[in-house]
Every structure is written in C-alpha cells, then in structure tokens.
Design a protein around this motif. Structure first.
Motif, PDB file in Angstrom:
ATOM      1  N   ALA A  83       0.933  -1.277  -0.096  1.00 43.94           N
ATOM      2  CA  ALA A  83       0.229  -0.047   0.081  1.00 43.94           C
ATOM      3  C   ALA A  83       0.808   1.317  -0.009  1.00 43.94           C
ATOM      4  O   ALA A  83       2.102   1.148   0.210  1.00 43.94           O
ATOM      5  N   GLY A  84       0.158   2.378  -0.072  1.00 47.40           N
ATOM      6  CA  GLY A  84       0.952   3.794  -0.096  1.00 47.40           C
ATOM      7  C   GLY A  84       1.530   3.940   1.215  1.00 47.40           C
ATOM      8  O   GLY A  84       1.105   3.159   2.108  1.00 47.40           O
TER       9      GLY A  84
ATOM     10  N   SER B 209      -1.401   6.638   5.611  1.00 51.78           N
ATOM     11  CA  SER B 209      -1.358   5.204   6.010  1.00 51.78           C
ATOM     12  C   SER B 209      -0.748   4.996   7.162  1.00 51.78           C
ATOM     13  O   SER B 209       0.277   5.144   7.404  1.00 51.78           O
TER      14      SER B 209
ATOM     15  N   ASP C  91       2.866   6.134  -4.482  1.00 54.16           N
ATOM     16  CA  ASP C  91       2.348   7.693  -4.039  1.00 54.16           C
ATOM     17  C   ASP C  91       2.589   8.574  -5.235  1.00 54.16           C
ATOM     18  O   ASP C  91       3.014   9.878  -4.772  1.00 54.16           O
TER      19      ASP C  91
ATOM     20  N   GLY D 268      -0.364   2.993  -3.803  1.00 51.43           N
ATOM     21  CA  GLY D 268      -0.811   4.064  -3.263  1.00 51.43           C
ATOM     22  C   GLY D 268      -1.511   5.185  -3.971  1.00 51.43           C
ATOM     23  O   GLY D 268      -1.684   5.062  -5.292  1.00 51.43           O
ATOM     24  N   ALA D 269      -2.096   6.335  -3.300  1.00 51.68           N
ATOM     25  CA  ALA D 269      -3.090   7.397  -4.243  1.00 51.68           C
ATOM     26  C   ALA D 269      -2.313   7.917  -5.379  1.00 51.68           C
ATOM     27  O   ALA D 269      -0.849   8.113  -5.091  1.00 51.68           O
TER      28      ALA D 269
ATOM     29  N   THR E  81      -3.519   0.443  -7.520  1.00 54.90           N
ATOM     30  CA  THR E  81      -3.964  -0.204  -6.381  1.00 54.90           C
ATOM     31  C   THR E  81      -4.920   0.617  -5.491  1.00 54.90           C
ATOM     32  O   THR E  81      -5.274   0.082  -4.393  1.00 54.90           O
ATOM     33  N   ALA E  82      -4.886   2.053  -5.721  1.00 55.46           N
ATOM     34  CA  ALA E  82      -5.561   2.853  -4.744  1.00 55.46           C
ATOM     35  C   ALA E  82      -6.289   3.991  -5.619  1.00 55.46           C
ATOM     36  O   ALA E  82      -6.070   3.752  -6.754  1.00 55.46           O
ATOM     37  N   PRO E  83      -6.987   4.847  -4.970  1.00 59.94           N
ATOM     38  CA  PRO E  83      -7.732   5.848  -5.719  1.00 59.94           C
ATOM     39  C   PRO E  83      -6.706   6.879  -6.606  1.00 59.94           C
ATOM     40  O   PRO E  83      -5.663   7.041  -6.170  1.00 59.94           O
TER      41      PRO E  83
ATOM     42  N   GLY F 104      -8.978   1.182  -6.702  1.00 58.58           N
ATOM     43  CA  GLY F 104      -9.672   2.232  -5.993  1.00 58.58           C
ATOM     44  C   GLY F 104     -10.709   3.205  -6.789  1.00 58.58           C
ATOM     45  O   GLY F 104     -10.761   3.005  -7.919  1.00 58.58           O
TER      46      GLY F 104
END
Length: 312
Positions: A139-140, A144, A193, A213-214, A234-236, A257
């Motif tokens: 994840a980012g 977090s 990120d 990450g975002a 993987t994320a918004p 996301g």
C-alpha cells in the motif's frame, strides 16, 4: 626593405631609359633622373602600402583562427566536464548505499539546471532508475499506518520517492525549475504515491506500470497521446481537469480504488476497452472527441461512468 629595393630598381630603369634616349642636354637628363626617382618612390610607397595591408589581413586571419580554436577548446573542455559529472552521477545511482544514490540524483538535477541540452537525458536516467525492478510496499505510504512487517527496502523507497519528486518539480509548468518539452518513459515502473499534478509533458508512457498508493495527476497536460495500457492502480486515482491533447490509452488497465476523470478533456481517442473499475469511476463533466468504454467492467455504481461524446 622590399619597397625601397623596388623604388631604386624602378628609378634606375627609368634613368637608364632616359639616359640613352638620345637627349644631349645634361640639365634635361638631371631632371629626368629626379623624375624617375620620384616615380620610383611613389611606386615604392604604393607597394609598401599593399604589403602593409596584406600583413594586416594576415594578422586578422591569424587572430580569427586563434579565437576560433580557443572557442573550440573551451567547448571541448566544457563538454568533457559535463560528461565527467554525468558519468560520476550515474555511477552514484548504482551504489549500494542510499545516501550515495541520493547524491547521484541531486548531482544530475544540478547538471540539468546548468545545462538545458542535457535535461531530457537526465529525465531519461531518472525514468530508467524508476523502471528498475523493485518489490514495493503493498500500500501507499502517505496517510496510512506503518505496516507491521516491512517487506521492502525502506531506504530504496526513499530514493525512489526523491526521484519521483524531482520529476514533478521539473515538469510543473509555471514553476521556477520547469523544464519544457520533456517526455517520460515509465513503462513497467513501480511508482509509489505518485504525484504529477499541474505538470506539462510532451509525451508520456506508463504502460503496464504499477501505481502503489494514491495517484494524483490533476490539472496536468499531456501534449501527445498518453499511454496507460495495462497499468494497475492499487488505490484511488485522481485525473481531475487533466488534458489529453491527443487522447490516451487506458485499455486493459485495472483501477483498484475510486478513480476520477471529472472535467477531463481529450482531443483524440480516449480508450478504456477491457478496463476494470473495481470501485467507483466518475467521468462527469468530461469533454472527449472519441471515448471507448467497450467491454469495460464496473464494480460499483458510477455516476457519469459512460459520458457522452462532446467534440472538442
């Protein structure tokens, strides 16, 4: 000396010519000699002036050649210095110690600031570094909680974040450090990120890249067709107000996301065929010359998911 010799020889010839011309009167001959010497002196003066002019021209040519050679030598020295700095910085990027790699990044940046012709090469090096294999986090990092188990090289991710930030700094239109006309090749890169908001790029290819990450690519301008073919988010991800002047390929991409393409515009094909949207996808307010969402998969209710085509 040469001019004097010419004058004497000329006078002598004239004197001989007059002496044997049959004139019986001595005073006449004396006047002829004087005239001859006067003519000889005049000719000698003209010849001396010609020699002086020729000498001056020779000196000017020699000076011009010396100046040219000095300029060539100075350019050669400068190019050699730039090459040495570039080589040293690239070697630092390959070092196994993170602080040395940081030094290599910022040495390249300084080189680009001072040498505009080297900027695209330096951007290429930064992109090549980010394309190197890397087992990133799941994840980012921003916003977090720290993972209980670190399964990646923490120092390496910090170097990569610095490289990403340098790209953003020099691609941000209107900022003091903006490098115009740059293109990026981040195919298959692992980007953490990732931020590219407010930037202007000539060309960009993120095909099969993995965004951890975002992602913030808001208000960005892609002058040529942008490539996101097969990319994984993987994320918004936020592409609000981004302009794809010649369109973009998001075919076979996967968005894990929420994704916002609100108020985006594209001047060419805007392709999302076979794209997977696992969460909400919002295309509201977009203006697109041609958009393709054929066989795209939507996993949530998506306001404005299938926007109308508005000729740009």
């Amino acid at each position: 000396m040469t001019a004097a010799v010419v004058a004497v020889v000329t006078a002598g010839l004239l004197w001989l010519l007059l002496a044997w011309s049959g004139e019986p009167n001595a005073p006449v001959r004396i006047d002829a000699v004087k005239t001859a010497f006067g003519i000889g002196a005049g000719i000698g003066g003209v010849f001396a002036l010609w020699l002086a002019t020729r000498h001056q021209r020779t000196l000017e040519l020699q000076l011009a050649e010396t100046t040219r050679m000095a300029g060539v030598t100075e350019r050669d020295l400068e190019e050699r210095r730039v090459t040495e700095l570039y080589t040293k910085a690239v070697e630092q990027l390959g070092n196994d110690k993170a602080p040395v790699r940081f030094g290599g990044l910022y040495a390249l940046e300084r080189l680009g600031q001072d040498n505009p012709k080297q900027r695209q090469t330096i951007v290429n090096v930064l992109c090549a570094y980010l394309r190197m294999p890397f087992q990133g986090p799941a994840a980012g990092l921003r916003g977090s909680a720290a993972p209980e188990k670190v399964d990646y090289d923490e120092s390496e991710i910090q170097v990569r974040l610095a490289a990403q930030e340098l790209l953003k700094t020099h691609l941000s239109h209107g900022e003091p450090g903006y490098w115009p006309g740059m293109s990026v090749d981040l195919q298959r890169a692992t980007l953490v990120d990732f931020r590219l908001s407010g930037c202007t790029l000539e060309a960009a290819d993120f095909s099969r890249a993995r965004f951890v990450g975002a992602v913030h690519i808001r208000g960005t301008t892609f002058a040529r067709q942008a490539g996101f073919f097969g990319s994984v988010f993987t994320a918004p991800a936020n592409f609000d107000r981004t302009a794809f002047e010649e369109g973009a390929f998001f075919s076979y991409a996967r968005f894990g996301g929420d994704v916002r393409f609100t108020r985006t515009r594209s001047g060419g094909q805007f392709l999302f065929s076979h794209t997977v949207f696992e969460a909400e996808a919002d295309f509201e307010g977009g203006r697109h010359e041609e958009i393709d969402l054929s066989e795209a998969e939507f996993g949530a209710t998506t306001p404005g998911a299938v926007p109308a085509t508005d000729g740009v």
